[in-house]
Write a protein that holds these residues in place. Structure first.
Motif, PDB file in Angstrom:
ATOM      1  N   LEU A 163       0.825  -1.212   0.000  1.00 17.60           N
ATOM      2  CA  LEU A 163       0.000   0.000   0.000  1.00 17.60           C
ATOM      3  C   LEU A 163       0.858   1.259   0.000  1.00 17.60           C
ATOM      4  CD1 LEU A 163      -2.941   0.938   0.047  1.00 17.60           C
ATOM      5  CD2 LEU A 163      -2.846   0.924   2.547  1.00 17.60           C
ATOM      6  N   SER A 164       1.909   1.269   0.831  1.00 19.83           N
ATOM      7  CA  SER A 164       2.759   2.467   0.903  1.00 19.83           C
ATOM      8  C   SER A 164       3.504   2.684  -0.413  1.00 19.83           C
ATOM      9  CB  SER A 164       3.745   2.370   2.075  1.00 19.83           C
ATOM     10  OG  SER A 164       4.556   1.212   1.976  1.00 19.83           O
ATOM     11  N   PHE A 165       4.016   1.606  -1.022  1.00 21.68           N
ATOM     12  CA  PHE A 165       4.732   1.771  -2.290  1.00 21.68           C
ATOM     13  C   PHE A 165       3.770   2.141  -3.416  1.00 21.68           C
ATOM     14  CE2 PHE A 165       7.677   0.775  -5.730  1.00 21.68           C
ATOM     15  CZ  PHE A 165       8.867   1.263  -5.198  1.00 21.68           C
ATOM     16  N   GLY A 166       2.542   1.603  -3.356  1.00 20.12           N
ATOM     17  CA  GLY A 166       1.529   1.957  -4.345  1.00 20.12           C
ATOM     18  C   GLY A 166       1.134   3.417  -4.244  1.00 20.12           C
ATOM     19  N   LEU A 167       0.929   3.913  -3.018  1.00 25.59           N
ATOM     20  CA  LEU A 167       0.600   5.327  -2.805  1.00 25.59           C
ATOM     21  C   LEU A 167       1.750   6.229  -3.245  1.00 25.59           C
ATOM     22  CD1 LEU A 167      -1.200   5.212   0.666  1.00 25.59           C
ATOM     23  CD2 LEU A 167      -2.211   5.952  -1.506  1.00 25.59           C
ATOM     24  N   TYR A 168       2.968   5.770  -2.980  1.00 28.05           N
ATOM     25  CA  TYR A 168       4.155   6.524  -3.386  1.00 28.05           C
ATOM     26  C   TYR A 168       4.161   6.694  -4.915  1.00 28.05           C
ATOM     27  CZ  TYR A 168       9.148   7.498  -4.162  1.00 28.05           C
ATOM     28  OH  TYR A 168      10.345   8.039  -4.565  1.00 28.05           O
ATOM     29  N   GLY A 169       3.904   5.599  -5.630  1.00 23.48           N
ATOM     30  CA  GLY A 169       3.854   5.668  -7.085  1.00 23.48           C
ATOM     31  C   GLY A 169       2.747   6.572  -7.584  1.00 23.48           C
ATOM     32  N   LEU A 170       1.605   6.536  -6.897  1.00 24.89           N
ATOM     33  CA  LEU A 170       0.468   7.384  -7.271  1.00 24.89           C
ATOM     34  C   LEU A 170       0.813   8.861  -7.094  1.00 24.89           C
ATOM     35  CD1 LEU A 170      -2.589   7.213  -8.100  1.00 24.89           C
ATOM     36  CD2 LEU A 170      -3.101   7.364  -5.664  1.00 24.89           C
ATOM     37  N   LEU A 171       1.439   9.203  -5.973  1.00 30.44           N
ATOM     38  CA  LEU A 171       1.827  10.590  -5.704  1.00 30.44           C
ATOM     39  C   LEU A 171       2.874  11.077  -6.704  1.00 30.44           C
ATOM     40  CD1 LEU A 171       1.992  10.344  -1.813  1.00 30.44           C
ATOM     41  CD2 LEU A 171       0.511  11.915  -3.089  1.00 30.44           C
ATOM     42  N   LYS A 172       3.762  10.169  -7.116  1.00 37.25           N
ATOM     43  CA  LYS A 172       4.819  10.561  -8.055  1.00 37.25           C
ATOM     44  C   LYS A 172       4.263  10.890  -9.441  1.00 37.25           C
ATOM     45  CE  LYS A 172       8.971   9.672  -7.352  1.00 37.25           C
ATOM     46  NZ  LYS A 172      10.163  10.448  -6.943  1.00 37.25           N
ATOM     47  N   LYS A 173       3.060  10.369  -9.729  1.00 36.25           N
ATOM     48  CA  LYS A 173       2.431  10.693 -11.009  1.00 36.25           C
ATOM     49  C   LYS A 173       2.028  12.165 -11.079  1.00 36.25           C
ATOM     50  CE  LYS A 173       0.530   6.203 -12.419  1.00 36.25           C
ATOM     51  NZ  LYS A 173       1.114   6.190 -13.764  1.00 36.25           N
ATOM     52  N   ILE A 174       1.823  12.759  -9.913  1.00 32.66           N
ATOM     53  CA  ILE A 174       1.403  14.167  -9.856  1.00 32.66           C
ATOM     54  C   ILE A 174       2.592  15.097 -10.077  1.00 32.66           C
ATOM     55  CG2 ILE A 174       0.361  15.937  -8.356  1.00 32.66           C
ATOM     56  CD1 ILE A 174      -1.033  13.632  -6.865  1.00 32.66           C
ATOM     57  N   VAL A 175       3.789  14.634  -9.691  1.00 31.77           N
ATOM     58  CA  VAL A 175       4.986  15.481  -9.699  1.00 31.77           C
ATOM     59  C   VAL A 175       5.803  15.228 -10.966  1.00 31.77           C
ATOM     60  CG1 VAL A 175       7.034  16.175  -8.408  1.00 31.77           C
ATOM     61  CG2 VAL A 175       5.023  15.337  -7.184  1.00 31.77           C
ATOM     62  N   HIS A 176       5.999  16.270 -11.756  1.00 31.92           N
ATOM     63  CA  HIS A 176       6.693  16.127 -13.041  1.00 31.92           C
ATOM     64  C   HIS A 176       8.062  16.801 -12.973  1.00 31.92           C
ATOM     65  CE1 HIS A 176       2.818  14.714 -14.449  1.00 31.92           C
ATOM     66  NE2 HIS A 176       2.267  15.848 -14.066  1.00 31.92           N
ATOM     67  N   ILE A 177       9.004  16.140 -12.298  1.00 31.99           N
ATOM     68  CA  ILE A 177      10.357  16.670 -12.198  1.00 31.99           C
ATOM     69  C   ILE A 177      11.368  15.555 -12.429  1.00 31.99           C
ATOM     70  CG2 ILE A 177       9.721  18.547 -10.627  1.00 31.99           C
ATOM     71  CD1 ILE A 177      10.861  16.916  -8.324  1.00 31.99           C
ATOM     72  N   ASP A 178      12.638  15.940 -12.555  1.00 25.81           N
ATOM     73  CA  ASP A 178      13.725  14.984 -12.769  1.00 25.81           C
ATOM     74  C   ASP A 178      13.773  13.964 -11.624  1.00 25.81           C
ATOM     75  OD1 ASP A 178      16.435  14.347 -14.176  1.00 25.81           O
ATOM     76  OD2 ASP A 178      16.963  14.608 -12.065  1.00 25.81           O
ATOM     77  N   ALA A 179      14.107  12.711 -11.961  1.00 22.73           N
ATOM     78  CA  ALA A 179      14.092  11.630 -10.965  1.00 22.73           C
ATOM     79  C   ALA A 179      15.074  11.893  -9.820  1.00 22.73           C
ATOM     80  CB  ALA A 179      14.424  10.304 -11.640  1.00 22.73           C
ATOM     81  N   ILE A 180      16.307  12.320 -10.141  1.00 24.61           N
ATOM     82  CA  ILE A 180      17.300  12.559  -9.095  1.00 24.61           C
ATOM     83  C   ILE A 180      16.876  13.739  -8.227  1.00 24.61           C
ATOM     84  CG2 ILE A 180      19.689  13.301  -8.663  1.00 24.61           C
ATOM     85  CD1 ILE A 180      20.556  11.536 -10.977  1.00 24.61           C
ATOM     86  N   SER A 181      16.308  14.779  -8.841  1.00 23.39           N
ATOM     87  CA  SER A 181      15.788  15.916  -8.074  1.00 23.39           C
ATOM     88  C   SER A 181      14.710  15.447  -7.116  1.00 23.39           C
ATOM     89  CB  SER A 181      15.200  16.977  -9.017  1.00 23.39           C
ATOM     90  OG  SER A 181      16.178  17.523  -9.844  1.00 23.39           O
ATOM     91  N   SER A 182      13.838  14.578  -7.609  1.00 25.98           N
ATOM     92  CA  SER A 182      12.737  14.072  -6.797  1.00 25.98           C
ATOM     93  C   SER A 182      13.247  13.318  -5.580  1.00 25.98           C
ATOM     94  CB  SER A 182      11.843  13.162  -7.649  1.00 25.98           C
ATOM     95  OG  SER A 182      10.803  12.619  -6.875  1.00 25.98           O
ATOM     96  N   ILE A 183      14.213  12.424  -5.799  1.00 26.52           N
ATOM     97  CA  ILE A 183      14.772  11.634  -4.689  1.00 26.52           C
ATOM     98  C   ILE A 183      15.445  12.559  -3.681  1.00 26.52           C
ATOM     99  CG2 ILE A 183      16.439   9.839  -4.068  1.00 26.52           C
ATOM    100  CD1 ILE A 183      15.993   8.795  -7.033  1.00 26.52           C
ATOM    101  N   ALA A 184      16.222  13.555  -4.193  1.00 30.97           N
ATOM    102  CA  ALA A 184      16.926  14.493  -3.312  1.00 30.97           C
ATOM    103  C   ALA A 184      15.940  15.293  -2.461  1.00 30.97           C
ATOM    104  CB  ALA A 184      17.798  15.434  -4.141  1.00 30.97           C
ATOM    105  N   ILE A 185      14.863  15.776  -3.071  1.00 27.83           N
ATOM    106  CA  ILE A 185      13.871  16.575  -2.339  1.00 27.83           C
ATOM    107  C   ILE A 185      13.169  15.724  -1.286  1.00 27.83           C
ATOM    108  CG2 ILE A 185      11.683  17.837  -2.560  1.00 27.83           C
ATOM    109  CD1 ILE A 185      12.740  18.681  -5.403  1.00 27.83           C
TER     110      ILE A 185
END
Length: 300
Positions: A163-185
Motif C-alpha cells: 500500500l505504501s509503495f503503491g501510494l508513493y507511485g500514485l503521488l509521483k504521477k502528480i509530480v513532473h520533475i527529474d528523478a534525481i531531483s525528486s529523490i533528493a527533495i
C-alpha cells in the motif's frame, strides 16, 4: 535491440537485484533498532544525495530548476512532501520486517504491489480494469484471506509495504520533475524527522549508533538507498513501462529465496498455498500487460 534499450534492461535489472538482496544488508545491522536504523538511513540518504548534486553540475542545475517549479505549483510541492514521508513508512516497515524475521512477508508485499497499484488507479485515477486484472486482484485477495484464516496471521507487513509503495507511485504521477531531483527533495524534506528522532534517542541515552560494526555498515545506507533508485530511473527512461513491470518481480523472487534458504523462515503448506494464489494473480496480471503491449507496442 538498440544499445540504449539494452542499457535500460541492465539498469532496471540492477535496481531490482539490489532491492532483492537488501535483506542481507539490513541483517548486517542487527544490533541497532529498526527505527534508529530508519532515522540514520534518512539522514545518510540526504547527505548522499546532496553530495551527488554538488558533484554533478547538470543534476544541480536540474535540481534548482525543479525546486523553482515546485514552488510555483503548490499541489506538486505538497505531493512530493507527502511522497517523501510515505516512502519513509515503506522503508521503516521493510527494515522492521527484515530485522524481525519477516522476509517472506516482505516478498509477498512486493509481489502484490502491482495489484494494489491498479486498485489505487481505479479509485483515484478512475482507470478501468480488464478481465485479467480483475481476476488477478481476486486471486491475490483469496491468497490474503487464506493466510489470515488458515495461518491465523493477517499479513500486515505485506499490505503495508504494498500500500505504501503503491501510494508513493500514485503521488509521483502528480509530480513532473527529474528523478534525481525528486529523490533528493524527498530525502531533504524527511531529514528533519530523522534528525529529531536521533536527538531524542541521544537525550534519552538510548542511541546505539557508535563505534561498532553495525554502525559501520549503517553509514553506507544512503548509497544503498539511492543507487537502486537512480538505476531504476535510468532504466525506466530507456525501456517501456510494461517491460519494467515484468522485471520488477526479480526483487521479491530474490527475497523469497533468501527468506527460505538464507534466513530459514518457516514455510509450510499453508504459506505455499498463499503464495500460489498470489503467483496465479501475477501470471494473470502479466497476461494483461502482454495484451497491452500487443495492442499498443510503442507505449512507454
Amino acid at each position: 535491440m538498440t544499445s540504449e534499450y539494452k542499457k535500460g534492461i541492465f539498469f532496471a535489472l540492477g535496481a531490482y537485484v539490489l532491492w532483492g538482496i537488501l535483506p542481507i544488508y539490513w541483517e548486517l545491522i542487527d544490533h541497532i533498532g529498526a527505527f534508529e536504523i530508519l532515522a540514520f538511513r534518512i539522514i545518510f540518504s540526504m547527505i548522499f544525495m546532496i553530495l551527488l548534486l554538488v558533484v554533478g553540475r547538470k543534476q544541480r542545475e536540474a535540481f534548482l530548476r525543479d525546486v523553482n517549479q515546485l514552488f510555483t505549483h503548490p499541489v506538486q510541492l505538497v505531493a512530493i512532501i507527502v511522497a517523501g514521508y510515505v516512502i519513509t513508512i515503506n522503508w521503516g516497515t521493510f527494515i522492521w520486517a527484515v530485522t524481525n524475521g519477516h522476509v517472506l512477508q516482505s516478498s509477498l508485499g512486493y509481489y502484490i504491489n502491482p495489484l494494489v497499484s491498479i486498485v489505487l488507479a481505479l479509485i483515484f485515477l478512475k482507470e478501468r480494469f480488464n478481465k485479467f486484472e480483475w481476476l488477478a486482484i481476486i486471486f491475490a485477495l483469496i491468497g490474503v484471506l487464506y493466510m489470515t484464516i488458515k495461518i491465523g496471521e493477517f499479513p500486515f507487513v505485506s499490505i503495508m509495504l504494498a500500500l505504501s509503495f503503491g501510494l508513493y507511485g500514485l503521488l509521483k504521477k502528480i509530480v513532473h520533475i527529474d528523478a534525481i531531483s525528486s529523490i533528493a527533495i524527498e530525502c531533504i524534506v524527511t531529514a528533519p524527522a530523522g534528525i529529531i528522532y536521533v536527538i531524542y534517542l541521544w537525550q534519552q541515552h538510548h542511541m546505539t549508533f557508535g563505534f561498532n560494526m553495525s554502525s559501520f555498515w549503517l553509514v553506507f545506507s544512503g548509497a544503498v538507498t539511492a543507487i537502486p533508485l537512480i538505476l531504476f530511473s535510468a532504466g525506466a527512461k530507456r525501456i517501456p513501462l510494461s517491460l519494467t513491470g515484468f522485471i520488477q518481480y526479480v526483487g521479491p523472487t530474490i527475497m523469497f529465496i533468501l527468506g527460505i534458504f538464507v534466513f530459514k523462515e518457516k514455510f509450510d503448506v499453508h504459506q505455499l498455498i498463499t503464495f500460489i494464489f498470489i503467483w496465479i494473480g501475477i501470471i494473470l496480471y502479466s497476461i494483461s500487460q502482454y495484451m497491452n503491449i500487443k495492442r499498443n507496442p510503442i507505449a512507454k
